[in-house]
Design a protein around this motif. Structure first.
Motif, mmCIF file in Angstrom:
data_model
loop_
_atom_site.group_PDB
_atom_site.id
_atom_site.type_symbol
_atom_site.label_atom_id
_atom_site.label_comp_id
_atom_site.label_asym_id
_atom_site.label_seq_id
_atom_site.Cartn_x
_atom_site.Cartn_y
_atom_site.Cartn_z
ATOM 1 N N PHE A 1 52.028 30.758 37.415
ATOM 2 C CA PHE A 1 53.421 30.318 37.459
ATOM 3 C C PHE A 1 54.211 30.809 38.667
ATOM 4 C CE2 PHE A 1 52.403 30.148 32.860
ATOM 5 C CZ PHE A 1 52.614 28.795 32.667
ATOM 6 N N GLN A 2 53.642 31.702 39.493
ATOM 7 C CA GLN A 2 54.360 32.139 40.691
ATOM 8 C C GLN A 2 54.563 30.952 41.635
ATOM 9 O OE1 GLN A 2 53.093 32.345 44.059
ATOM 10 N NE2 GLN A 2 51.283 31.227 43.336
ATOM 11 N N GLN A 3 55.577 31.013 42.455
ATOM 12 C CA GLN A 3 55.924 29.885 43.331
ATOM 13 C C GLN A 3 55.938 30.262 44.813
ATOM 14 O OE1 GLN A 3 59.695 28.506 41.719
ATOM 15 N NE2 GLN A 3 58.679 27.356 40.105
ATOM 16 N N GLN A 4 55.456 31.452 45.134
ATOM 17 C CA GLN A 4 55.494 31.911 46.522
ATOM 18 C C GLN A 4 54.321 31.390 47.339
ATOM 19 O OE1 GLN A 4 55.790 36.165 46.900
ATOM 20 N NE2 GLN A 4 55.471 36.161 49.115
ATOM 21 N N PHE A 5 53.161 31.231 46.697
ATOM 22 C CA PHE A 5 51.945 30.891 47.420
ATOM 23 C C PHE A 5 51.393 29.543 46.966
ATOM 24 C CE2 PHE A 5 52.210 35.510 46.872
ATOM 25 C CZ PHE A 5 52.299 35.909 48.201
ATOM 26 N N GLU A 6 50.705 28.876 47.889
ATOM 27 C CA GLU A 6 50.097 27.586 47.566
ATOM 28 C C GLU A 6 48.754 27.758 46.858
ATOM 29 O OE1 GLU A 6 49.835 25.222 51.081
ATOM 30 O OE2 GLU A 6 52.001 25.254 51.439
ATOM 31 N N GLU A 7 48.101 28.881 47.097
ATOM 32 C CA GLU A 7 46.827 29.156 46.431
ATOM 33 C C GLU A 7 46.686 30.645 46.197
ATOM 34 O OE1 GLU A 7 43.082 27.012 47.437
ATOM 35 O OE2 GLU A 7 42.343 28.988 48.006
ATOM 36 N N VAL A 8 46.175 30.999 45.022
ATOM 37 C CA VAL A 8 45.868 32.393 44.688
ATOM 38 C C VAL A 8 44.384 32.468 44.341
ATOM 39 C CG1 VAL A 8 46.287 34.327 43.139
ATOM 40 C CG2 VAL A 8 48.200 32.843 43.809
ATOM 41 N N THR A 9 43.668 33.331 45.032
ATOM 42 C CA THR A 9 42.272 33.610 44.703
ATOM 43 C C THR A 9 42.219 34.982 44.050
ATOM 44 O OG1 THR A 9 41.458 32.306 46.565
ATOM 45 C CG2 THR A 9 39.925 33.869 45.564
ATOM 46 N N LEU A 10 41.770 35.006 42.811
ATOM 47 C CA LEU A 10 41.737 36.235 42.024
ATOM 48 C C LEU A 10 40.290 36.650 41.794
ATOM 49 C CD1 LEU A 10 43.322 38.320 40.242
ATOM 50 C CD2 LEU A 10 43.013 36.714 38.337
ATOM 51 N N PHE A 11 39.932 37.822 42.289
ATOM 52 C CA PHE A 11 38.614 38.392 42.023
ATOM 53 C C PHE A 11 38.776 39.428 40.918
ATOM 54 C CE2 PHE A 11 38.320 37.011 46.447
ATOM 55 C CZ PHE A 11 37.116 36.318 46.440
ATOM 56 N N THR A 12 38.098 39.225 39.795
ATOM 57 C CA THR A 12 38.194 40.171 38.686
ATOM 58 C C THR A 12 36.894 40.956 38.567
ATOM 59 O OG1 THR A 12 37.360 38.641 36.989
ATOM 60 C CG2 THR A 12 39.735 38.610 37.451
ATOM 61 N N THR A 13 37.021 42.234 38.210
ATOM 62 C CA THR A 13 35.852 43.094 38.046
ATOM 63 C C THR A 13 35.928 43.844 36.722
ATOM 64 O OG1 THR A 13 36.957 44.879 39.284
ATOM 65 C CG2 THR A 13 35.482 43.418 40.519
ATOM 66 N N TYR A 14 34.769 44.032 36.129
ATOM 67 C CA TYR A 14 34.645 44.764 34.861
ATOM 68 C C TYR A 14 33.402 45.636 34.938
ATOM 69 C CZ TYR A 14 33.475 45.633 29.951
ATOM 70 O OH TYR A 14 33.134 46.233 28.761
ATOM 71 N N SER A 15 33.578 46.945 34.816
ATOM 72 C CA SER A 15 32.452 47.882 34.866
ATOM 73 C C SER A 15 31.820 48.011 33.486
ATOM 74 C CB SER A 15 32.931 49.259 35.347
ATOM 75 O OG SER A 15 33.376 49.193 36.681
ATOM 76 N N VAL A 16 30.576 47.652 33.387
ATOM 77 C CA VAL A 16 29.850 47.759 32.122
ATOM 78 C C VAL A 16 29.704 49.233 31.758
ATOM 79 C CG1 VAL A 16 27.696 47.219 30.928
ATOM 80 C CG2 VAL A 16 28.628 45.624 32.629
#
Length: 312
Positions: A128-143
């Motif tokens: 829902f942010q309106q500042q950027f045209e594209e957001v690339t989100l890298f998510t990490t989870y340590s097992v």
């Protein structure tokens, strides 16, 4: 902006030198520092750092060690929040990103020790942010390495996650998609309270280790055998496959059904259900909260579940 795509990727493929914002968490499990330890010297030196911390139980020895790590490595103070916080995440992200004068932004989020409200809020901000045209989100989870069996969960509250409340229209039937973990009795109680017309369950396989899968099957046997229309299995290590499999299940449901998802399994499965909620706004995502002591101090066993999520 909309949630565009989700893709499994390798931790080594994250372009750390290009990441604009990094979001970490100082938690009660020692594994909350595993990703930061493996990225500290590799990050973009101009990246904005947001460190979230819990505003309670800060005297636990494991929490003190986490705080010492972050205080020593990063020259920024923690933002202390309740584990139930949602709305308070948005101004923190806006503050960190307001100086970024570019069309596209890249974010690294380690949700290993975060509550689902926190990373649900971060996903909502991306959409829902309106500042950027594209957001690339890298998510990490340590097992993690789990040694002890957790204490039985006592349900305190069953509520919809903020921003994921779905449709409020009354329909002829209700479908419940339930993610199973180790909370067998509590899961059964939650299902009984929700009173669905149809129940589907899903479980992690491969799980973090073979014993975890066996344990999940064992503690949830009454649900799988007597309540579930079908029990699906998705890898702990693939948010992409879990999302696609649950999407196929959701699409197959009748148009006259209210559809609810309750993820009580591992966090990569919870992330997949939140993405499902972003893609299908009619879906309601339910959170089951419990009372009890903090869990054991889970250590990282080495593997990291990494996911690339694009909003555009």
């Amino acid at each position: 902006m909309r949630f565009h795509s989700v893709q499994d990727t390798a931790f080594s493929d994250i372009p750390l030198k290009e990441v604009d914002v990094v979001i970490f968490c100082s938690g009660f499990e020692s594994r909350c520092t595993h990703v930061p330890e493996n990225t500290f010297d590799k990050l973009n030196p101009d990246a904005s750092i947001l460190i979230l911390g819990f505003d309670d139980h800060n005297q636990l020895s494991s929490r003190k060690k986490s705080d010492q790590f972050y205080n020593g490595k990063y020259k920024t103070s923690q933002s202390l929040l309740s584990g139930d916080e949602y709305d308070g995440i948005f101004p923190l992200l806006n503050e960190k990103l307001k100086i970024k004068k570019k069309k596209n932004v890249s974010v690294l989020l380690d949700y290993t020790s975060m509550t689902r409200q926190w990373y649900a809020a971060i996903l909502s901000w991306c959409k829902f942010q309106q500042q950027f045209e594209e957001v690339t989100l890298f998510t990490t989870y340590s097992v993690g390495k789990y040694i002890k069996k957790s204490e039985p969960m006592v349900i305190h509250e069953i509520t919809s996650l903020p921003g994921f409340s779905g449709s409020t229209l009354a329909r002829e039937s209700s479908t419940l998609i339930f993610g199973l973990g180790f909370e067998g009795a509590a899961s059964l109680c939650a299902i009984e309270r929700l009173e669905p017309s149809v129940v589907y369950t899903f479980i992690a396989n491969p799980a973090a280790y073979p014993e975890a899968y066996k344990r999940s099957i064992e503690v949830n046997e009454p649900i799988i055998s007597h309540l579930a229309q079908a029990n699906l299995e998705f890898s702990l290590f693939s948010v992409e496959d879990t999302f696609r499999g649950l999407s196929e299940l959701l699409i197959a449901q009748p148009n006259n059904a209210n559809i609810t998802v309750v993820p009580m399994g591992p966090k990569p499965h919870i992330l997949a259900t939140l993405l499902l909620g972003l893609r299908y706004p009619q879906l309601t995502c339910i959170r089951v909260s419990g009372r009890g002591k903090k869990g054991e101090n889970v250590k990282a066993e080495g593997r990291i579940v990494t996911t690339k999520i694009i909003f555009q």
